[in-house]
Motif scaffolding. Structure first.
Motif, PDB file in Angstrom:
ATOM      1  N   LEU A   5      36.016  37.911  45.845  1.00 11.79           N
ATOM      2  CA  LEU A   5      35.685  38.612  44.602  1.00 11.79           C
ATOM      3  C   LEU A   5      36.584  39.772  44.487  1.00 11.79           C
ATOM      4  CD1 LEU A   5      31.665  38.516  44.448  1.00 11.79           C
ATOM      5  CD2 LEU A   5      33.445  36.884  43.747  1.00 11.79           C
ATOM      6  N   TYR A   6      37.300  39.751  43.179  1.00 10.45           N
ATOM      7  CA  TYR A   6      38.296  40.831  43.039  1.00 10.45           C
ATOM      8  C   TYR A   6      37.861  41.996  42.767  1.00 10.45           C
ATOM      9  CZ  TYR A   6      40.960  36.291  43.161  1.00 10.45           C
ATOM     10  OH  TYR A   6      41.706  35.159  43.288  1.00 10.45           O
ATOM     11  N   GLY A   7      36.520  42.323  42.510  1.00 11.02           N
ATOM     12  CA  GLY A   7      36.170  43.583  42.336  1.00 11.02           C
ATOM     13  C   GLY A   7      36.192  44.018  40.891  1.00 11.02           C
ATOM     14  N   LYS A   8      36.250  43.101  40.029  1.00  9.54           N
ATOM     15  CA  LYS A   8      36.365  43.426  38.514  1.00  9.54           C
ATOM     16  C   LYS A   8      35.099  43.570  38.006  1.00  9.54           C
ATOM     17  CE  LYS A   8      40.528  40.906  37.849  1.00  9.54           C
ATOM     18  NZ  LYS A   8      41.266  39.658  37.499  1.00  9.54           N
ATOM     19  N   LYS A   9      34.617  44.656  37.412  1.00 13.42           N
ATOM     20  CA  LYS A   9      33.243  44.783  37.042  1.00 13.42           C
ATOM     21  C   LYS A   9      32.839  44.122  35.846  1.00 13.42           C
ATOM     22  CE  LYS A   9      32.550  49.380  39.231  1.00 13.42           C
ATOM     23  NZ  LYS A   9      33.720  49.962  39.470  1.00 13.42           N
ATOM     24  N   GLN A  10      33.738  44.039  35.014  1.00 13.38           N
ATOM     25  CA  GLN A  10      33.429  43.168  33.581  1.00 13.38           C
ATOM     26  C   GLN A  10      33.894  41.891  33.536  1.00 13.38           C
ATOM     27  OE1 GLN A  10      31.919  44.979  30.768  1.00 13.38           O
ATOM     28  NE2 GLN A  10      31.775  46.549  32.423  1.00 13.38           N
ATOM     29  N   THR A  11      33.171  40.861  33.100  1.00 16.30           N
ATOM     30  CA  THR A  11      33.544  39.565  32.998  1.00 16.30           C
ATOM     31  C   THR A  11      33.892  39.275  31.520  1.00 16.30           C
ATOM     32  OG1 THR A  11      33.244  37.210  33.547  1.00 16.30           O
ATOM     33  CG2 THR A  11      31.238  38.490  32.921  1.00 16.30           C
ATOM     34  N   ARG A  12      34.906  38.317  31.390  1.00 18.26           N
ATOM     35  CA  ARG A  12      35.413  37.690  30.007  1.00 18.26           C
ATOM     36  C   ARG A  12      35.475  36.444  30.139  1.00 18.26           C
ATOM     37  NH1 ARG A  12      38.749  42.289  30.134  1.00 18.26           N
ATOM     38  NH2 ARG A  12      40.443  40.898  30.615  1.00 18.26           N
ATOM     39  N   PRO A  13      35.403  35.613  29.048  1.00 16.52           N
ATOM     40  CA  PRO A  13      35.698  34.025  29.249  1.00 16.52           C
ATOM     41  C   PRO A  13      36.942  33.790  29.697  1.00 16.52           C
ATOM     42  CG  PRO A  13      34.535  34.634  26.992  1.00 16.52           C
ATOM     43  CD  PRO A  13      34.996  35.978  27.707  1.00 16.52           C
ATOM     44  N   GLY A  14      37.216  33.275  30.711  1.00 22.27           N
ATOM     45  CA  GLY A  14      38.586  32.736  31.056  1.00 22.27           C
ATOM     46  C   GLY A  14      39.213  33.815  32.181  1.00 22.27           C
ATOM     47  N   CYS A  68      41.084  49.246  38.581  1.00 18.88           N
ATOM     48  CA  CYS A  68      41.625  47.771  38.891  1.00 18.88           C
ATOM     49  C   CYS A  68      41.489  47.519  40.396  1.00 18.88           C
ATOM     50  CB  CYS A  68      43.434  47.880  38.848  1.00 18.88           C
ATOM     51  SG  CYS A  68      44.140  48.954  40.037  1.00 18.88           S
ATOM     52  N   PRO A  69      41.578  45.945  40.492  1.00 18.67           N
ATOM     53  CA  PRO A  69      41.070  45.451  41.786  1.00 18.67           C
ATOM     54  C   PRO A  69      41.774  46.086  43.039  1.00 18.67           C
ATOM     55  CG  PRO A  69      41.587  43.498  40.181  1.00 18.67           C
ATOM     56  CD  PRO A  69      41.931  45.014  39.570  1.00 18.67           C
ATOM     57  N   ALA A  70      43.067  46.660  42.825  1.00 19.66           N
ATOM     58  CA  ALA A  70      43.694  47.402  44.120  1.00 19.66           C
ATOM     59  C   ALA A  70      43.422  48.770  44.201  1.00 19.66           C
ATOM     60  CB  ALA A  70      45.253  47.176  44.064  1.00 19.66           C
ATOM     61  N   ILE A  93      36.293  31.971  37.650  1.00 13.98           N
ATOM     62  CA  ILE A  93      36.636  32.218  36.172  1.00 13.98           C
ATOM     63  C   ILE A  93      35.425  32.512  35.319  1.00 13.98           C
ATOM     64  CG2 ILE A  93      37.685  31.408  34.258  1.00 13.98           C
ATOM     65  CD1 ILE A  93      39.526  29.798  36.114  1.00 13.98           C
ATOM     66  N   GLY A  94      35.636  33.721  34.729  1.00  8.20           N
ATOM     67  CA  GLY A  94      34.654  34.102  33.586  1.00  8.20           C
ATOM     68  C   GLY A  94      33.975  33.015  32.618  1.00  8.20           C
ATOM     69  N   ALA A  95      32.753  32.858  32.600  1.00  6.15           N
ATOM     70  CA  ALA A  95      32.262  31.628  31.616  1.00  6.15           C
ATOM     71  C   ALA A  95      32.364  31.889  30.231  1.00  6.15           C
ATOM     72  CB  ALA A  95      30.842  31.309  32.029  1.00  6.15           C
ATOM     73  N   GLU A  96      32.501  30.778  29.435  1.00  3.67           N
ATOM     74  CA  GLU A  96      32.618  31.004  28.121  1.00  3.67           C
ATOM     75  C   GLU A  96      31.292  31.546  27.745  1.00  3.67           C
ATOM     76  OE1 GLU A  96      34.765  30.260  25.862  1.00  3.67           O
ATOM     77  OE2 GLU A  96      36.046  29.860  27.584  1.00  3.67           O
ATOM     78  N   MET A 145      44.928  41.779  47.778  1.00  3.58           N
ATOM     79  CA  MET A 145      44.900  41.118  48.981  1.00  3.58           C
ATOM     80  C   MET A 145      46.185  41.455  49.819  1.00  3.58           C
ATOM     81  SD  MET A 145      43.591  37.418  47.624  1.00  3.58           S
ATOM     82  CE  MET A 145      43.969  37.432  45.798  1.00  3.58           C
ATOM     83  N   LEU A 146      47.335  41.815  48.900  1.00  5.28           N
ATOM     84  CA  LEU A 146      48.175  42.589  50.041  1.00  5.28           C
ATOM     85  C   LEU A 146      47.798  43.768  50.700  1.00  5.28           C
ATOM     86  CD1 LEU A 146      51.194  41.597  50.176  1.00  5.28           C
ATOM     87  CD2 LEU A 146      51.709  43.178  47.973  1.00  5.28           C
TER      88      LEU A 146
END
Ligand code: ADP
Length: 376
Positions: free
Chosen positions: A332-341, A35-37, A305-308, A14-15
């Protein structure tokens, strides 16, 4: 100007989005090339922000450096500063904040209200301190997003204490958790954003939902603002600082912790304030006047936040419905993989009425989930 950012997470992203409005050449140092940046800067360097040689080599030849996380190699930043690179915030300020023990001592030494504390070196020491409970044990370095924080309510909780240098602080009877962002210019001018009020998801210990400007009595706000300014002045550094505070059940204000950088409590400033916290930091780094921190409309931030039970390629369910809501903005931060939390993004929603704002924020929380097709 050539400006480097240590860390390539969503705050860095975002910066960089704000940097695109200025003539600045951006550099990012981060270990993860996905990474997102990584894709928003002019120059990406893969490297460890905690490693002296990596930070020094990255910073040599840059005009200025800022951080998006405080777990960086401060020795290298000090060396770079000696050689003429300007660091926002100063390495000395990062050193104070980076370690929670040093940070708490700094509050005490500078008359900043923060809960009473005892420094502990190991778990054995803690066992003699049951009279001090209920308390909160915080690891000196290496904890983030609640992972280095353990509430110790009674003697039976002592087994959960950290077996490393830590600070044991009195548990505050919290009424509200707020955060204030202060911008400090090199020329000594300062600006303060309206306070934000947060709710924490007790299960995940992550910031869950936030409203700004906070609904707190004016006399409490004045104290909080005065404390925030005093704290930042004591750090003696230009930069952007987020001060997390507790308002206790008596209405007294206590500093929890400070972040010497753009902060998740200020995401909403992108749409909801005239000058965002990201734009503000660039104004400081590039030597431009500070911007207007006034709110345009009350805003809420809902974390995505990534679902359980879901780990793998991220799929955002409900986005279409969320975007139908007036004044809802998706990040959306551009993270390809989700994980819980895992923090995958956030949504800012704005409304002139706090009642409707809360209603919309809850609606968004219920509409949106981050899942994957392959259940973990
Ligand atoms: P982190 O740096 O991991 O975010 P914090 O220091 O902000 O950790 O603590 C996480 C949460 O733990 C806070 O938001 C608050 O809810 C609770 N907490 C921390 N310190 C105290 C305290 N002294 N008294 C009561 N609750 C606390």
């Amino acid at each position: 100007m050539k400006v480097g950012i240590l860390g390539g997470g969503q705050l860095g992203r975002m910066l960089l989005q704000a940097a695109a409005n200025y003539t600045v050449e951006t550099y990012v140092l981060e270990n993860d090339p996905e990474c997102p940046a990584a894709h928003l800067c002019h120059h990406f360097t893969k490297g460890d922000i905690t490693n002296y040689d990596a930070v020094y080599a990255f910073g040599k030849g840059l005009d200025a450096i800022t951080i998006e996380i405080e777990s960086v190699n401060v020795d290298a930043l000090e060396k770079l500063q000696e050689e003429g690179v300007t660091i926002y915030p100063s390495p000395a300020a990062i050193r104070i904040i980076k370690n929670k023990i040093v940070q708490k001592q700094f509050y005490k030494d500078n008359g900043i209200p923060s809960s009473e504390f005892i420094i502990t070196q190991n778990r054995v020491e803690i066992e003699a301190l049951s009279d001090f409970l209920p308390a909160v044990h915080k690891i000196g370095e290496g904890g983030y997003d609640g992972k280095g924080v353990q509430v110790l309510n009674s003697t039976s909780d002592l087994v959960y204490a950290f077996d490393a240098p830590s600070v044991l602080e009195k548990k505050v009877a919290i009424q509200k958790e707020i955060a204030l962002i202060v911008a400090m210019h090199t020329n000594g001018s300062a600006a303060i954003y309206p306070a934000s009020e947060m709710m924490v998801n007790p299960a995940l210990n992550l910031l869950d939902y936030q409203v700004s400007p906070a609904l707190i009595p004016e006399n409490v706000l004045w104290v909080a603002e005065a404390v925030a300014i005093k704290l930042v002045k004591a750090l003696q550094s230009p930069g952007l600082f987020a001060i997390e505070m507790f308002i206790d059940i008596n209405g007294d204000v206590w500093v929890n912790e400070t972040a010497p950088r753009v902060h998740n409590s200020g995401h909403h400033t992108i749409e909801a304030n005239h000058c965002s916290q990201y734009d503000m930091l660039w104004r400081i780094i590039l030597g431009y006047p500070l911007g207007n921190t006034a709110p345009i409309l009350p805003a809420a931030i809902i974390n995505i936040i990534g679902a359980e039970g879901h780990s793998g390629p991220a799929h955002y369910e409900g986005l279409h419905e969320v975007l139908k809501i007036d004044n809802a903005f998706v990040h959306l931060y551009g993270k390809k993989q989700t994980r819980p939390g895992r923090k995958m993004g956030h949504i800012t929603v704005m409304h002139s009425s706090y009642h409707d704002l809360t209603h919309k924020a809850n609606k968004i929380k219920n509409l949106l989930s981050v899942i994957t097709d392959t259940k973990a």
